[in-house]
Design an enzyme around this catalytic site. Structure first.
Site, short mmCIF file in Angstrom:
data_model
loop_
_atom_site.label_atom_id
_atom_site.label_comp_id
_atom_site.label_asym_id
_atom_site.label_seq_id
_atom_site.Cartn_x
_atom_site.Cartn_y
_atom_site.Cartn_z
N ASP A 140 0.82 -1.21 0.00
CA ASP A 140 0.00 0.00 0.00
C ASP A 140 0.86 1.26 0.00
O ASP A 140 2.09 1.21 0.16
CB ASP A 140 -0.96 0.00 1.20
CG ASP A 140 -0.27 -0.37 2.52
OD1 ASP A 140 0.96 -0.24 2.60
OD2 ASP A 140 -0.97 -0.77 3.45
N ASN A 147 -6.68 -2.36 14.66
CA ASN A 147 -8.09 -2.66 14.34
C ASN A 147 -8.23 -3.93 13.49
O ASN A 147 -9.31 -4.23 13.01
CB ASN A 147 -8.73 -1.47 13.62
CG ASN A 147 -8.06 -1.16 12.29
OD1 ASN A 147 -7.14 -1.85 11.86
ND2 ASN A 147 -8.54 -0.12 11.61
N HIS A 162 -6.64 -4.51 10.61
CA HIS A 162 -6.44 -4.35 9.15
C HIS A 162 -5.19 -5.09 8.69
O HIS A 162 -4.24 -5.29 9.44
CB HIS A 162 -6.45 -2.87 8.73
CG HIS A 162 -5.22 -2.08 9.08
ND1 HIS A 162 -5.22 -0.71 9.13
CD2 HIS A 162 -3.95 -2.45 9.39
CE1 HIS A 162 -4.01 -0.28 9.44
NE2 HIS A 162 -3.23 -1.31 9.60
N GLU A 175 -9.46 -1.92 5.93
CA GLU A 175 -10.00 -1.57 7.24
C GLU A 175 -11.26 -2.40 7.51
O GLU A 175 -11.89 -2.89 6.57
CB GLU A 175 -10.36 -0.08 7.25
CG GLU A 175 -9.20 0.85 6.88
CD GLU A 175 -8.20 1.07 8.01
OE1 GLU A 175 -7.93 0.13 8.78
OE2 GLU A 175 -7.69 2.19 8.12
#
Ligand code: PGA
Length: 238
Positions: free
Chosen positions: A67, A134, A136, A141
């Site tokens: 990413d 979280n 991810h 997400e």
């Protein structure tokens, strides 16, 4: 998912480097998926050390990063392009490396181009992942639905806060990113997931419960046939 617990972060990095070394011996022109973030820094230092010592040879390998922030200039020290050059690509020779282009004018076209480039390279042999607080992986997400290929994503508050530690008070933190999708990650032949530190213990616990929590994107990895989780005792809650 095969889980291996280590006493220290240093041992984790050594074990992950061993998996990459084995892959490169088996297939020198491997296509390697790479990640950014604090967790992988020690592994890249180990790659640099082993490569300098002639113990690992990346010169025929290709690398594709997971990413990149969007929008961001490659010259921005917070860009993942900059991070990868500084930590790895300036020190270790690869046949080629590719990172989604945070300067692209048309992000959708850039995502399609990136997916086509990965496909043309023959797909990813070995993918490296960290995990967000979280859950991810890449910047996939927690969501109701998950992308197959590379896409432009909105970062959640959790990721923005977690990554704000890398940005100075006057630096603008991009609210979006170009990220490989869950499908891109899942198409990798083998995957190594690194989890380190006590702050990751709650998310590691949810991942390791053996259930597909749909609000934990990393849980998709439980369905993949070849995932190695390398974790330290702190993250394992020991
Ligand atoms: P970290 O990031 O290694 O900096 O904790 C991992 C991630 O967000 O995937």
């Amino acid at each position: 998912m095969k889980k291996i617990v280590f006493d220290s972060y240093e041992e984790m990095c050594g074990a992950a480097a061993d998996i990459y070394a084995k892959q490169l011996l088996k297939k020198p022109d491997s296509v390697l998926g790479l990640a950014t973030g604090g967790t992988v820094v020690g592994l890249y230092a180990e790659f640099v050390r082993r490569s300098g010592a002639g113990e690992m040879d990346f010169s025929k390998a290709s690398a594709f990063n997971l990413d990149e922030y969007y929008p961001i200039k490659k010259s921005n020290p917070q860009s993942y392009d900059y991070f990868m050059r500084q930590k790895l690509f300036d020190h270790v020779e690869f046949a080629r490396f590719s990172i989604p282009d945070g300067e692209a004018h048309d992000p959708a076209a850039e995502c399609a181009r990136y997916d086509a480039e990965i496909e043309a390279a023959g797909g990813i042999d070995l993918m490296l992942l960290g995990i967000g607080l979280n859950g991810h992986i890449g910047f996939n997400e927690p969501a109701i639905s998950y992308a197959m290929g590379t896409g432009l994503v909105d970062l959640t508050e959790s990721s923005l806060v977690a990554n704000s530690r890398f940005f100075g008070p006057d630096e603008i933190q991009p609210p979006q990113a170009l990220s490989m999708g869950i499908g891109s990650i899942f198409a990798s032949r083998s995957i190594v997931l690194l989890i380190s530190g006590a702050n990751k213990a709650p998310i590691a616990k949810r991942l390791c419960e053996g259930k597909i929590h749909t609000d934990v994107p990393a849980c998709f990895l439980l369905l993949h046939p070849d995932v190695t989780l390398i974790i330290d005792r702190a993250a394992n809650g020991d």
